[in-house]
Design an enzyme around this catalytic site. Structure first.
Site, PDB file in Angstrom:
ATOM      1  N   SER A 562       0.848  -1.183   0.000  1.00 42.39           N
ATOM      2  CA  SER A 562       0.000   0.000   0.000  1.00 42.39           C
ATOM      3  C   SER A 562       0.892   1.245   0.000  1.00 42.39           C
ATOM      4  O   SER A 562       1.675   1.440  -0.913  1.00 42.39           O
ATOM      5  CB  SER A 562      -0.947  -0.039   1.197  1.00 42.39           C
ATOM      6  OG  SER A 562      -1.987   0.885   1.038  1.00 42.39           O
ATOM      7  N   ASP A 647      -9.750  -3.586  -5.461  1.00 35.57           N
ATOM      8  CA  ASP A 647      -9.146  -2.775  -4.415  1.00 35.57           C
ATOM      9  C   ASP A 647      -9.708  -1.357  -4.446  1.00 35.57           C
ATOM     10  O   ASP A 647      -9.653  -0.687  -5.472  1.00 35.57           O
ATOM     11  CB  ASP A 647      -7.624  -2.747  -4.617  1.00 35.57           C
ATOM     12  CG  ASP A 647      -6.873  -2.205  -3.418  1.00 35.57           C
ATOM     13  OD1 ASP A 647      -7.477  -1.469  -2.618  1.00 35.57           O
ATOM     14  OD2 ASP A 647      -5.685  -2.530  -3.284  1.00 35.57           O
ATOM     15  N   HIS A 682      -8.037  -4.915  -1.478  1.00 33.47           N
ATOM     16  CA  HIS A 682      -6.822  -4.430  -0.831  1.00 33.47           C
ATOM     17  C   HIS A 682      -6.220  -5.434   0.150  1.00 33.47           C
ATOM     18  O   HIS A 682      -5.004  -5.563   0.238  1.00 33.47           O
ATOM     19  CB  HIS A 682      -7.128  -3.120  -0.101  1.00 33.47           C
ATOM     20  CG  HIS A 682      -5.923  -2.288   0.200  1.00 33.47           C
ATOM     21  ND1 HIS A 682      -5.134  -1.739  -0.782  1.00 33.47           N
ATOM     22  CD2 HIS A 682      -5.375  -1.902   1.379  1.00 33.47           C
ATOM     23  CE1 HIS A 682      -4.156  -1.041  -0.228  1.00 33.47           C
ATOM     24  NE2 HIS A 682      -4.270  -1.125   1.078  1.00 33.47           N
TER      25      HIS A 682
END
Length: 710
Positions: A562, A647, A682
């Site tokens: 991320s 995501d 995600h």
């Protein structure tokens, strides 16, 4: 478990490892469709902008899907020779997990609550027993059954009504963190017709057992923008908006105080916040503003029987302090110091009890719990005996108790749950994570060291390795970091990590600026116009580990996910020859384009973290480090990049565009692979074992680069 002598031998072999061979597969080449970005008099040609098309209405997304599938096929072909090894790693990691297990029950409002898992099942059952652990079990949610036939399934929040008869829970079947709320009658098992879409997943009950509050999300940006009130038996279209957030840089949420008396609405961005409150017994009343938002002041509120406590950075309290205010006079002029600001201690949160207050703190980069007696104001800290560890409050739902439950872990100590009597100071270990296969803490070593950054700052590094691993430069080392949002990457235990340690790896966490490990200033010095510090800290940690013989060039690996994926993208541009292999998981790498598009989920919430590129100064600075903007014709390390099609945090097209551009620009023969999970988002797979398949792929990639294939 591999015996020590084998691990040491493999280390010495790695220093002279043979060149790694890969299949002669043809990598996909993405179409070039130039798109001009013009802002601040600067024109940038984006050849892969078209990869954004999957979620755009009216766009033909078939070419996007074809490209992602081609990349997946290429990754599968390149890693084909490791498939048996991946399966072995998966079984090895799965074999350390106790499949039939049960969480430590916690007591709340007359019931003991716990989760339990069954052998061979991916999910869990949420259960309770009335009054005694010997009572008959009630299965409130059988998530194993609920998730059957679904590629992804996540429960977002579970909230029991005050009379213990009803349960609200959120469900996400797409992995975009957009939950549908349902209501279940725990006496009859009936699922009510009440169905509330597009929420953050949780709900907060009023005292009347028929009203609850929840956070509603924007359909496009997925921002949390409204707090609504729902009355049982009514359609969601009838729900009343009790708070509408007009500032699209703020996150909002709703919750209840531990004593059950108040419902709070919190609105906050990186730099400021405000709180509203309402008596839980007055659900149709108007929320009161506790204190209007103040520039650069963040605050949160905790009620005691006779006062409110406020954790804030007001009056220059950079590391936060605790103030008190009367129950009927809550604005700033009425705040008085309860725990004054300390330059060397960061206050992170409060856990209130009838006679005690537990303060979560951070000292010298390590977590701490401080116990304060509310009657005599005496204070004592809990004591822990390891060089690097993590301690945190666990589930503490009861208000009138002398016992605080906390969790403890380190890089060698499995997750442990303790009850601590704040009066007698007696500590009881309730449960320690069981690692199957004969894990022995004494066979592993954890240590803490400090690298010196470019500007002289001392950056902590936590390390773990197996006894006997030589620190002569021959060991491979896996360096992990995050470095954003003030999120601290504390040293914790991982049973999956043993698959690296037992093969001679050293595992390290770099506590770089942008996190909050060393206090609030640590975060301030790694965000906005100081973001470069995050990247140079990580590079300096890598250099330090080589200089001090923990590893050597050719044996240093890096991972981040991320915002940590942004870190990976930046450091391979800045110091590409330092790393032999890099894993970038769901990486935030197209910073400028994402921050310019306020229709993308979370963009406006991020302005106080990265800056707003509509302002030229922020644009120029952001462009100077954004990984996608700074790819050059040079040799990059071996790389595995992962993403998820659904995501909502870092959308799939960022890593897809990044990989496409890297393929065109990079020189040399190092491998570059992109794996897109077409079902998830995600956080990856939702099952408790499925994620290990992704971990096995990553470990196999790194181990292959070290010449380790079994």
């Amino acid at each position: 478990m591999i015996i020590l002598s084998m691990a040491v031998v493999s280390c010495s072999q790695k220093a002279e490892k043979d060149p790694v061979t890969w299949p002669a597969a043809q990598a996909p080449v993405a179409d070039i469709k130039p798109h001009n970005r013009i802002i601040h008099g600067d024109t940038v040609v984006d050849n892969y902008y078209w990869l954004n098309d999957f979620f755009k209405k009216g766009s033909d997304s078939s070419n996007v899907v074809k490209y992602l599938e081609a990349e997946n096929a290429y990754t599968k072909q390149m890693m084909a020779g490791t498939e048996d090894f991946q399966q072995k790693l998966f079984e090895e990691m799965k074999g350390r997990i106790k499949e039939k297990d049960e969480s430590v029950p916690y007591f709340f409002n007359g019931y003991y609550y716990y989760n339990r898992t069954d052998e061979g099942k991916q999910y869990y059952k949420y259960c309770r027993k009335k009054s005694s652990l010997d009572a008959v079990e009630e299965v409130l949610l059988d998530v194993d059954k609920m998730a059957e036939g679904k590629p992804y399934y996540a429960i977002g929040g579970v909230s029991i009504s005050p009379d213990n008869k009803l349960l609200v829970y959120g469900v996400d079947e797409v992995s975009r963190r957009e939950y549908v709320l349902h209501v279940k009658n725990l006496e009859t098992g009936e699922i009510y017709k009440d169905k509330i879409t597009r929420t953050s997943g949780g709900a907060t009950w009023a005292a009347d057992n028929k009203t609850f509050f929840y956070t509603a999300k924007n359909a496009v940006t997925l921002l949390s923008e409204k707090i609504k009130r729902h009355a049982l038996g009514t359609d969601e279209s009838k729900d009343v908006v009790v708070y509408d957030e007009k500032d699209n840089t703020n996150y909002i949420g709703v919750g209840k105080s531990k004593d059950g008396k108040y419902i709070f609405i919190q609105s906050q961005n990186t730099m400021s916040s405000e709180v509203r409150y309402l008596g839980a017994d007055n659900p149709n009343g108007e929320f009161k503003l506790f204190q209007p938002r103040m520039k650069d002041v963040i605050y949160s509120v905790t009620p005691l029987a006779d006062k409110f406590l406020i954790v804030s950075n007001a009056d220059g309290a950079l590391n936060f302090k605790v103030s008190e205010a009367p129950l009927d006079k809550t604005t700033k002029e009425n705040w008085k110091d309860f725990i004054p600001h300390r330059k060397d201690v960061l206050v992170q949160g409060l856990d209130e009890f009838k006679e005690f207050l537990v303060v979560s703190e951070r000292k010298n980069g390590l977590t701490n719990l401080s116990i304060r007696n509310l009657k005599d104001n005496s204070v004592h800290d809990l004591d822990f005996g390891e060089a690097a560890f993590t301690v945190y409050p666990s589930v503490n739902r009861e208000y009138d108790t002398d016992v605080v439950r906390y969790g403890y872990t380190s890089m060698v100590t499995p997750s442990s749950t303790f009850d601590y009597n704040m009066k007698t100071k007696d500590k009881t270990l309730l449960k320690q994570q069981e690692v199957l296969g004969g894990y022995d803490t004494e066979q592993y070593v954890t240590e803490r060291t400090f690298a010196t950054a470019t500007d002289g700052t001392k950056v902590p590094i936590s390390l773990v390795y197996k006894n006997g691993t030589k620190k002569d430069g021959s060991a491979p080392l896996y360096l992990y970091a995050y470095g954003s949002y003030g999120s601290s990457m504390d040293p914790t235990f991982s049973s999956a990590r043993l698959s690296l340690l037992d093969r001679g790896f050293i595992y390290a966490i770099a506590h770089i600026r942008g996190g909050e490990e060393m206090g609030r200033q640590w975060y301030e010095d790694g965000k906005m116009m100081k973001k470069i510090n995050t990247f140079t800290d990580f590079i300096d940690c890598g250099k330090y580990l080589i200089e001090n013989k923990y590893t050597s060039k050719g044996h240093l690996y890096a991972e981040g996910g991320s915002a940590g994926g942004l870190l990976m993208g930046a450091v391979i541009n800045m110091a590409p020859d330092l790393w032999n292999g890099v894993i970038a998981a769901v990486p935030f790498v197209d910073v400028v384009n994402t921050m310019l598009d306020d229709s993308i989920p979370l963009t406006t919430n991020e302005y106080d973290e990265w800056g707003n590129p509509n302002n030229k100064e922020a644009y120029d600075y952001m462009k100077s480090y954004s990984p996608y903007e700074n790819i050059e014709a040079k040799e990059y390390p071996n790389m595995l990049v992962t993403t998820g099609l659904h995501d909502s945090q870092v959308q799939y097209f960022e890593p897809a565009k990044w990989v496409a551009k890297l393929r065109t620009m990079k020189t040399g023969n190092n491998v570059l692979m992109l794996k897109t999970d077409m079902d998830f988002g995600h956080g990856g797979a939702s099952g408790r074992f499925d994620y290990l398949k992704d971990q096995a792929l990553e470990w196999a990639f790194i181990l292959k680069l070290e010449g380790i294939t079994k």
